[in-house]
Design a protein around this motif. Structure first.
Motif, PDB file in Angstrom:
ATOM      1  N   LEU A   1     102.718 -61.496  19.168  1.00 17.61           N
ATOM      2  CA  LEU A   1     101.508 -60.881  19.718  1.00 17.61           C
ATOM      3  C   LEU A   1     101.235 -61.422  21.113  1.00 17.61           C
ATOM      4  O   LEU A   1     100.549 -60.805  21.911  1.00 17.61           O
TER       5      LEU A   1
ATOM      6  N   THR B   1     105.973 -55.758  16.686  1.00 14.29           N
ATOM      7  CA  THR B   1     106.349 -54.692  15.771  1.00 14.29           C
ATOM      8  C   THR B   1     107.783 -54.865  15.254  1.00 14.29           C
ATOM      9  O   THR B   1     108.089 -54.521  14.140  1.00 14.29           O
TER      10      THR B   1
ATOM     11  N   PHE C   1      95.063 -62.746   9.032  1.00 12.59           N
ATOM     12  CA  PHE C   1      94.171 -63.098  10.137  1.00 12.59           C
ATOM     13  C   PHE C   1      92.944 -63.849   9.628  1.00 12.59           C
ATOM     14  O   PHE C   1      92.530 -63.674   8.490  1.00 12.59           O
TER      15      PHE C   1
ATOM     16  N   ALA D   1      91.093 -58.780   9.246  1.00 15.03           N
ATOM     17  CA  ALA D   1      91.494 -57.577   9.969  1.00 15.03           C
ATOM     18  C   ALA D   1      91.912 -56.456   9.020  1.00 15.03           C
ATOM     19  O   ALA D   1      92.888 -55.760   9.264  1.00 15.03           O
TER      20      ALA D   1
ATOM     21  N   PHE E   1      91.585 -52.764   7.716  1.00 17.69           N
ATOM     22  CA  PHE E   1      91.091 -51.549   8.372  1.00 17.69           C
ATOM     23  C   PHE E   1      89.885 -51.028   7.596  1.00 17.69           C
ATOM     24  O   PHE E   1      90.016 -50.666   6.423  1.00 17.69           O
TER      25      PHE E   1
ATOM     26  N   HIS F   1      88.267 -48.333   7.608  1.00 15.20           N
ATOM     27  CA  HIS F   1      88.217 -46.925   7.226  1.00 15.20           C
ATOM     28  C   HIS F   1      89.293 -46.559   6.218  1.00 15.20           C
ATOM     29  O   HIS F   1      89.520 -45.393   5.941  1.00 15.20           O
TER      30      HIS F   1
ATOM     31  N   TYR G   1      99.927 -49.256   4.513  1.00 18.17           N
ATOM     32  CA  TYR G   1      99.981 -48.773   5.909  1.00 18.17           C
ATOM     33  C   TYR G   1     101.368 -48.960   6.524  1.00 18.17           C
ATOM     34  O   TYR G   1     101.975 -48.032   7.050  1.00 18.17           O
ATOM     35  N   GLY G   2     101.893 -50.181   6.425  1.00 17.45           N
ATOM     36  CA  GLY G   2     103.189 -50.487   7.040  1.00 17.45           C
ATOM     37  C   GLY G   2     104.319 -49.697   6.401  1.00 17.45           C
ATOM     38  O   GLY G   2     105.231 -49.234   7.082  1.00 17.45           O
TER      39      GLY G   2
ATOM     40  N   VAL H   1     104.301 -46.367   7.816  1.00 18.77           N
ATOM     41  CA  VAL H   1     104.905 -46.343   9.148  1.00 18.77           C
ATOM     42  C   VAL H   1     106.425 -46.232   9.025  1.00 18.77           C
ATOM     43  O   VAL H   1     107.080 -45.527   9.778  1.00 18.77           O
TER      44      VAL H   1
ATOM     45  N   LEU I   1     105.654 -55.978   3.058  1.00 17.30           N
ATOM     46  CA  LEU I   1     106.875 -55.584   3.768  1.00 17.30           C
ATOM     47  C   LEU I   1     107.969 -56.632   3.646  1.00 17.30           C
ATOM     48  O   LEU I   1     109.001 -56.533   4.298  1.00 17.30           O
TER      49      LEU I   1
ATOM     50  N   SER J   1      87.331 -55.441  16.630  1.00 18.16           N
ATOM     51  CA  SER J   1      88.093 -56.678  16.818  1.00 18.16           C
ATOM     52  C   SER J   1      89.549 -56.371  17.151  1.00 18.16           C
ATOM     53  O   SER J   1      90.178 -55.549  16.498  1.00 18.16           O
TER      54      SER J   1
ATOM     55  N   SER K   1      92.000 -57.974  16.441  1.00 15.75           N
ATOM     56  CA  SER K   1      92.920 -58.349  15.372  1.00 15.75           C
ATOM     57  C   SER K   1      93.257 -57.154  14.476  1.00 15.75           C
ATOM     58  O   SER K   1      94.288 -57.149  13.822  1.00 15.75           O
ATOM     59  N   LEU K   2      92.388 -56.112  14.479  1.00 14.48           N
ATOM     60  CA  LEU K   2      92.740 -54.904  13.725  1.00 14.48           C
ATOM     61  C   LEU K   2      93.997 -54.271  14.291  1.00 14.48           C
ATOM     62  O   LEU K   2      94.897 -53.859  13.567  1.00 14.48           O
TER      63      LEU K   2
ATOM     64  N   GLU L   1      96.225 -55.810  16.118  1.00 16.34           N
ATOM     65  CA  GLU L   1      97.348 -56.727  15.916  1.00 16.34           C
ATOM     66  C   GLU L   1      97.885 -56.613  14.500  1.00 16.34           C
ATOM     67  O   GLU L   1      99.099 -56.636  14.284  1.00 16.34           O
ATOM     68  N   ALA L   2      96.964 -56.464  13.551  1.00 17.28           N
ATOM     69  CA  ALA L   2      97.406 -56.307  12.168  1.00 17.28           C
ATOM     70  C   ALA L   2      98.269 -55.059  12.037  1.00 17.28           C
ATOM     71  O   ALA L   2      99.292 -55.065  11.357  1.00 17.28           O
ATOM     72  N   SER L   3      97.875 -54.003  12.730  1.00 14.51           N
ATOM     73  CA  SER L   3      98.646 -52.765  12.678  1.00 14.51           C
ATOM     74  C   SER L   3     100.021 -52.948  13.320  1.00 14.51           C
ATOM     75  O   SER L   3     101.033 -52.491  12.789  1.00 14.51           O
ATOM     76  N   LEU L   4     100.064 -53.646  14.455  1.00 12.26           N
ATOM     77  CA  LEU L   4     101.350 -53.878  15.126  1.00 12.26           C
ATOM     78  C   LEU L   4     102.285 -54.665  14.213  1.00 12.26           C
ATOM     79  O   LEU L   4     103.478 -54.385  14.128  1.00 12.26           O
ATOM     80  N   LEU L   5     101.717 -55.661  13.506  1.00 13.61           N
ATOM     81  CA  LEU L   5     102.553 -56.478  12.630  1.00 13.61           C
ATOM     82  C   LEU L   5     103.007 -55.704  11.404  1.00 13.61           C
ATOM     83  O   LEU L   5     103.930 -56.115  10.720  1.00 13.61           O
ATOM     84  N   GLN L   6     102.347 -54.573  11.120  1.00 16.97           N
ATOM     85  CA  GLN L   6     102.798 -53.711  10.031  1.00 16.97           C
ATOM     86  C   GLN L   6     103.822 -52.708  10.554  1.00 16.97           C
ATOM     87  O   GLN L   6     103.948 -51.618  10.038  1.00 16.97           O
ATOM     88  N   ARG L   7     104.486 -53.068  11.639  1.00 19.50           N
ATOM     89  CA  ARG L   7     105.589 -52.278  12.214  1.00 19.50           C
ATOM     90  C   ARG L   7     105.128 -51.020  12.940  1.00 19.50           C
ATOM     91  O   ARG L   7     105.939 -50.210  13.347  1.00 19.50           O
ATOM     92  N   ALA L   8     103.806 -50.804  13.093  1.00 17.58           N
ATOM     93  CA  ALA L   8     103.350 -49.598  13.775  1.00 17.58           C
ATOM     94  C   ALA L   8     103.426 -49.823  15.281  1.00 17.58           C
ATOM     95  O   ALA L   8     103.066 -50.885  15.771  1.00 17.58           O
ATOM     96  N   GLY L   9     103.882 -48.837  16.020  1.00 19.40           N
ATOM     97  CA  GLY L   9     103.869 -48.905  17.481  1.00 19.40           C
ATOM     98  C   GLY L   9     102.459 -48.686  17.982  1.00 19.40           C
ATOM     99  O   GLY L   9     101.543 -48.434  17.190  1.00 19.40           O
TER     100      GLY L   9
ATOM    101  N   THR M   1      99.168 -47.010  16.207  1.00 19.90           N
ATOM    102  CA  THR M   1      97.981 -47.853  16.084  1.00 19.90           C
ATOM    103  C   THR M   1      96.759 -47.154  16.641  1.00 19.90           C
ATOM    104  O   THR M   1      95.699 -47.129  16.019  1.00 19.90           O
TER     105      THR M   1
ATOM    106  N   VAL N   1      94.434 -46.299  13.580  1.00 21.83           N
ATOM    107  CA  VAL N   1      93.437 -47.365  13.440  1.00 21.83           C
ATOM    108  C   VAL N   1      92.274 -47.158  14.403  1.00 21.83           C
ATOM    109  O   VAL N   1      91.117 -47.131  14.009  1.00 21.83           O
TER     110      VAL N   1
END
Lengths: 359, 696
Positions: free
Chosen positions: A57, A78, A86, A90, A92, A94, A103-104, A107, A155, B590, B592-593, B595-603, B607, B611
């Motif tokens: 990150l 990614t 976190f 963090a 989501f 919604h 989610y992952g 993706v 994952l 935040s 970190s939402l 970042e959490a998405s990026l770490l779940q392999r999403a570009g 994201t 998100v």
């Protein structure tokens, strides 16, 4: 989910500067495969930055990051194959629990049934099966935390990162949550890095602890090592409580002794790396037994300046020739009033001699 | 598997953009069409194709084909990235030279090729590790920098260029000083400053008064303050000026009343004796502009101060009260000092808005010249003095940029109101009783004045001839709305609606994208976007207007007279709304939402879509709605750019004012206000909360 293909994580000569502030400067560190290592230190020591460098990150200013035999320095978060829990979880807001965790997988274009099965399986590992349709704001803090862990695990990442995951949880629950994390990590065998500023949490949860101070590593070792053989006054103070005092080391014909505020303590033939002369020692509060009687030649004598009854133990501040000493002693050993003269008994083996300060 | 997936997407992306580039070369016009895309004949279209009329341009698709190897894997990332970047830049330079050297204007086809080159460039820099190799964000950054360069930097530079070109085309580096030191300019600048500072001071004072009243008084009247949020948004800037003319103009109500009592033959004047009062145009000039601007800008300063006032921790005032201080002393020693940064902010905002205001000085100015109208008159009508317009534009630009930077630098961080995250409890301290009584009277008068103003606008459209003949009539509305859709008010209204409808969502999207990039990403070139945003926030509409005329009237980018330029102007003018909306919404989410998405392999595209967009939905709706309203009511920039075919509502109304048809103008204005009011209320009903109000 257990697997035997754990990898080690190596940071080589890594630096991170924000403008002119050097948060981390030319640091080398290795996290052993399949273990849980804690980064421990006061706030601002660079531990969270180090974690974010591993996650991808935060891009490093210089240096390399290796996962096993693979250089991942150029990989984005990614692409790096890490899972992270976190501090704020963090989740989501919604999406419900199932969507959050899946989610992952979505993706990665996995099939719907496969996602559902994977989510159920990982929820079982964190004891939350049946909560699939709940939204984050319908969960307690502890449950949210477990969903965050499940999401990081689903994952099957090569590396798991925890950024102060328990800091938003009340102290009673924290104890059981940290055992859960410990068990989960041992079950999955995923190489994990865990950031915290709470030393009790660090000692209880980790295989290894890395104590950080001002962006540098003070000491790396097992919890037991760090407590029993602290490498510096900082570590001695940070891991557990400690009285750091000055003494003088004398070596004569293979036997050594230490002068502590006028009292000479014979150490016998104990191996000591320090050169004779001025040294620093760490005295743990629980190593002393307070007695009304003793030998003025062999025992340190002091006067109680303050005492606090805490139930099982009683804390004392004692004024001695080697300085003010903080001790804890079982309340069943009796109470000593303010102004009372006491003898401090201890076993010489329990004296921790700190290595000479690094230049 | 993930790496492979990304790799495939990368190849497919390059190949698609390549295909788009080559196809648009083959079928879209290479050169600009004289009469626009839809009004050209088949032959003209045919002739504008690059490979038909301009064989040299065949070099471009051939160069593009050089990219083909990149749509297959092989090669190291660094080499690939460098080649992509160099090729894209080289072709862009060749393409630009092909238009700039022969001075021909670009067509749709060459425009699309430019965009696909920008995309290929983004793939290149992403491969080189820019923004951690994120293609989508690299592309967004490239496109935004491209847009800002073409539609902000380039036009503004054109002003500076025009000012050193003499009428005969020769270079004259000192022309600027000749112009600004020529007769009358000093007076215009002083007029502008004097007006701006007076208006700034007055609006700040009034804003403070109303803010205190609405937050701290116990009077039920305070709820009426809510109209302050809506009125200025939906009222075109010059309408307040128009209604002042109806009330205080030569043929206005006040003159009528005074004439009735004190004029010759009046009620108090003996027959035959001369009247002690003559009709006068006292409202024209400083007084009128001042009043109109104070009326229309006070709500802005009110909102700034209200924001600050409601953020003050009530405990501080309670602490003061417990230390034996009276309400008066508490107000003076605690509340007002805490408000100081807000007051300074409101003052500077008032100064900028007054200097940038164009509609009110145009309608009410009379002999009192200010920079914005002087710029307009330098190129409207017979004069056509571009150098003078440019020089005045520079003065106005420097003025507002300076104030904006002062505001940004010294005030943005200087807030005494600290956000601790600790729930503050306690009740707000009410105003001293006598102060509240006095303010109640004052607020009543103010509200009454506003009420009369708006009533006069609506009535004005229904009387035959304001000031002379007050018989009720529908003739003005009939002339506007019942002569078929191709005459009267319809063409300009449909244009306004159509352009705003296209501009609004684009404004919201780009606003959020820019806000996202500025707040969440760090990269080389960040400063370019930041500076571009500052310019967008600070450049007055009049300056944008002349800058666009100077930049886009000739090759290589010829856009004046088209609808495109109006839509672009609306987007740029409403962009501050979009950016501010995006920034405030993102500050609630935040990081970190993501970042959490990026770490779940999403570009980052995924994201943003999965998100951020769901969480930003209400912001997008309100940004779009508010941009729509802004675009419908804007006048200062579009008045330079609207042509016979692309007249919009506001420019149509102003043209009727200029030709003396005040009845028609007022009738149209009232319809516009009503439409916007209904629209605003509808959007508020949909979004549930009064989000538009919050964004001002």
């Amino acid at each position: 989910m257990s697997r035997n293909s754990s990898i080690k994580v190596t940071l080589k000569n890594i630096s991170k500067h924000f403008g002119s502030t050097r948060v981390i400067d030319n640091l080398d560190i290795e996290f052993k495969a399949g273990t849980l290592t804690t980064l421990l230190g006061p706030s601002g020591c660079g531990k969270t930055t180090l974690l974010r460098l591993v996650s991808g990150l935060e891009p490093p200013t210089g240096g390399e990051i290796w996962f096993g035999e693979q250089d991942v320095s150029d990989y984005s978060a990614t692409q790096r194959d890490v899972g992270m829990v976190f501090q704020s979880y963090a989740l989501f807001p919604h999406m419900n629990v199932e969507k959050n965790i899946g989610y992952g997988l979505g993706v990665l274009k996995e099939k719907k049934e496969k996602i559902r099965d994977a989510v159920t399986k990982v929820l079982q590992t964190v004891n939350l099966d049946g909560y699939q349709k709940r939204y984050p704001d319908e969960l307690s803090g502890g449950q949210q935390q477990r969903v965050a862990v499940a999401r990081a695990l689903v994952l099957e990442p090569k590396v798991l990162l925890f950024d102060e995951p328990l800091s938003n949880i009340d102290s009673k629950l924290r104890r059981s949550m940290r055992d859960d994390i410990r068990n989960l990590q041992q079950k999955t065998g995923i190489t994990s890095i865990y950031v915290t500023h709470d030393q009790a949490e660090a000692l209880s949860v980790s295989d290894e602890v890395v104590v950080m101070h001002n962006g540098a590593i003070e000491q790396q070792g097992t919890p037991r090592d760090l407590y029993r053989r602290p490498g510096s006054a900082f570590v001695a103070n940070f891991i557990g409580d400690s009285n750091v005092v000055d003494g003088v080391l004398e070596v004569e014909a293979g036997r050594s002794a230490i002068l502590l505020g006028g009292t000479r303590i014979d150490l016998g033939e104990r191996q000591i790396d320090n050169l004779p002369g001025k040294i620093q020692l760490s005295l743990r509060p629980e190593m002393f037994q307070l007695r009304e009687t003793g030998d003025r030649e062999r025992h340190v004598v002091g006067t109680v300046i303050h005492s606090a009854y805490l139930g099982a133990v009683t804390e004392y501040f004692i004024s001695t020739p080697m300085g003010d000493i903080f001790t804890t002693s079982p309340s069943s050993d009796g109470q000593y009033e303010k102004g009372k003269e006491v003898f401090l008994h201890f076993h010489p083996d329990q004296l921790i001699i700190l290595p000479p300060a690094r230049a | 598997m993930q790496a492979l997936l990304g790799e495939r997407r990368f190849r497919v992306g390059i190949f698609s953009w390549l295909l788009i580039g080559v196809l648009s070369y083959l079928v879209l016009p290479w050169f600009g069409l004289e009469y626009g895309l839809f009004d050209s004949t088949m032959d003209e279209y045919w002739d504008a194709l690059g490979w038909r009329s301009h064989p040299l341009s065949l070099g471009i698709p051939i160069l593009l084909l050089l990219f083909i190897p990149f749509s297959r894997p092989g090669r190291s990332r660094k080499i690939e990235g460098r080649l992509l970047v160099v090729l894209a830049l080289a072709i862009t330079i060749v393409l630009a030279a092909d238009f700039i050297i022969p001075n021909r204007s670009m067509g749709l086809g060459s425009g699309v090729i430019l965009i696909s080159l920008a995309a290929l460039f983004s793939y290149g820099i992403a491969r080189l590790g820019f923004l951690q190799g994120d293609v989508f964000i690299s592309g967004a950054v490239t496109v935004i920098i491209l847009i800002i360069s073409v539609f902000v930097f380039y036009p503004v530079l054109q002003i500076f260029y025009k000012v050193i070109v003499a009428k005969d085309g020769s270079l004259d580096p000192f022309q600027f000083f000749d112009i600004v030191s020529s007769f009358g300019i000093g007076r215009v600048v002083l007029n502008t400053l004097y007006l701006a500072i007076s208006v700034g001071a007055a609006t700040t004072l009034l804003g403070l008064v109303f803010a205190l009243y609405s937050i701290r008084s116990t009077s039920p009247l305070r709820h009426l303050m809510r109209i302050f949020y809506i009125l200025p948004i939906i009222t075109p800037p010059f309408v307040v000026g128009m209604s002042l003319i109806l009330l205080f103009g030569r043929a206005g109500v006040l003159n009528d009343i005074l004439m009735y009592f004190f004029g010759s033959g009046g009620f108090f004047i003996p027959d035959g004796a001369a009247g002690i009062f003559e009709r006068s145009g006292y409202i024209y000039g400083f007084k009128g502009i001042f009043l109109a601007q104070v009326l229309s800008l006070t709500p802005v300063s009110y909102m700034v101060i209200v924001g600050m006032l409601s953020a003050i921790n009530p405990a501080m005032e309670e602490a003061s009260l417990t230390m034996r201080a009276s309400r008066w002393i508490t107000l003076k020693k605690v509340t007002l000092p805490l408000l100081a940064p807000g007051l300074a902010n409101a003052f500077l905002l008032g100064v900028i808005s007054s200097a940038a205001d164009f509609g009110n000085p145009l309608v009410l100015g009379g002999e009192y010249d200010v920079l914005s109208t002087e710029i307009y008159f330098s190129i409207a009508g017979a004069q056509l003095d571009f150098a003078k317009a440019a020089a005045l534009g520079i003065l106005l630009l420097v003025l507002s940029l300076t104030i904006f930077l002062i505001q940004k630098k010294y005030l943005s961080k200087k807030s005494f109101v600290t956000v601790t995250g600790i729930q503050t409890s306690g009740n707000v301290t009410p105003l001293p009783i006598r102060l509240q009584k006095f303010l109640t009277v004052f607020v009543c008068c103010w509200l009454a004045l506003i009420g009369i103003l708006y009533i006069s606008i609506f009535l004005g459209g229904f009387v035959r001839q304001w000031g002379a003949d007050y018989t009720l009539t529908l003739m003005h509305h009939k002339e506007l709305w019942s002569n078929g859709f191709s005459s009267g008010g319809w063409p300009s209204l449909t244009n306004s609606l159509m352009f705003s409808f296209i501009a609004a969502p684009l404004t919201a999207i780009f606003g959020i994208l820019i806000a996202y990039i500025l707040t969440r990403k760090k990269f080389a070139g960040h400063g370019v976007i930041d500076f571009g945003t500052v310019l967008i926030f600070a450049v007055p509409g009049t300056v944008i207007g002349i800058a666009y005329i100077m930049a886009f009237n000739t090759a290589p980018i010829e856009l004046t007279g088209t609808a495109i330029i109006l839509v672009i102007t609306m987007i740029i003018r409403a962009m501050p709304v979009g950016i501010r909306g995006g920034m405030s919404a993102l500050s609630q989410i935040s990081p970190s939402l993501e970042e959490a998405s990026l770490l779940q392999r999403a570009g980052s595209f995924k994201t943003l879509r999965s998100v951020l967009l769901p969480l930003l939905r209400s912001t997008i709706i309100s940004s779009t709605a508010y941009s729509f309203i802004r675009s419908m009511t804007t006048v200062s920039a579009v008045i330079f750019l609207a042509s016979a075919g692309t007249n919009v509502a506001t420019t149509y109304i102003l043209s009727r004012v200029e030709s003396g048809d005040n009845g028609v103008a007022v009738a149209y204005g009232s319809v516009l206000i009503l439409t916007m009011l209904v629209f605003t209320l509808l959007v508020q009903a949909v979004t549930g909360r009064s989000r538009i109000e919050k964004q001002m």
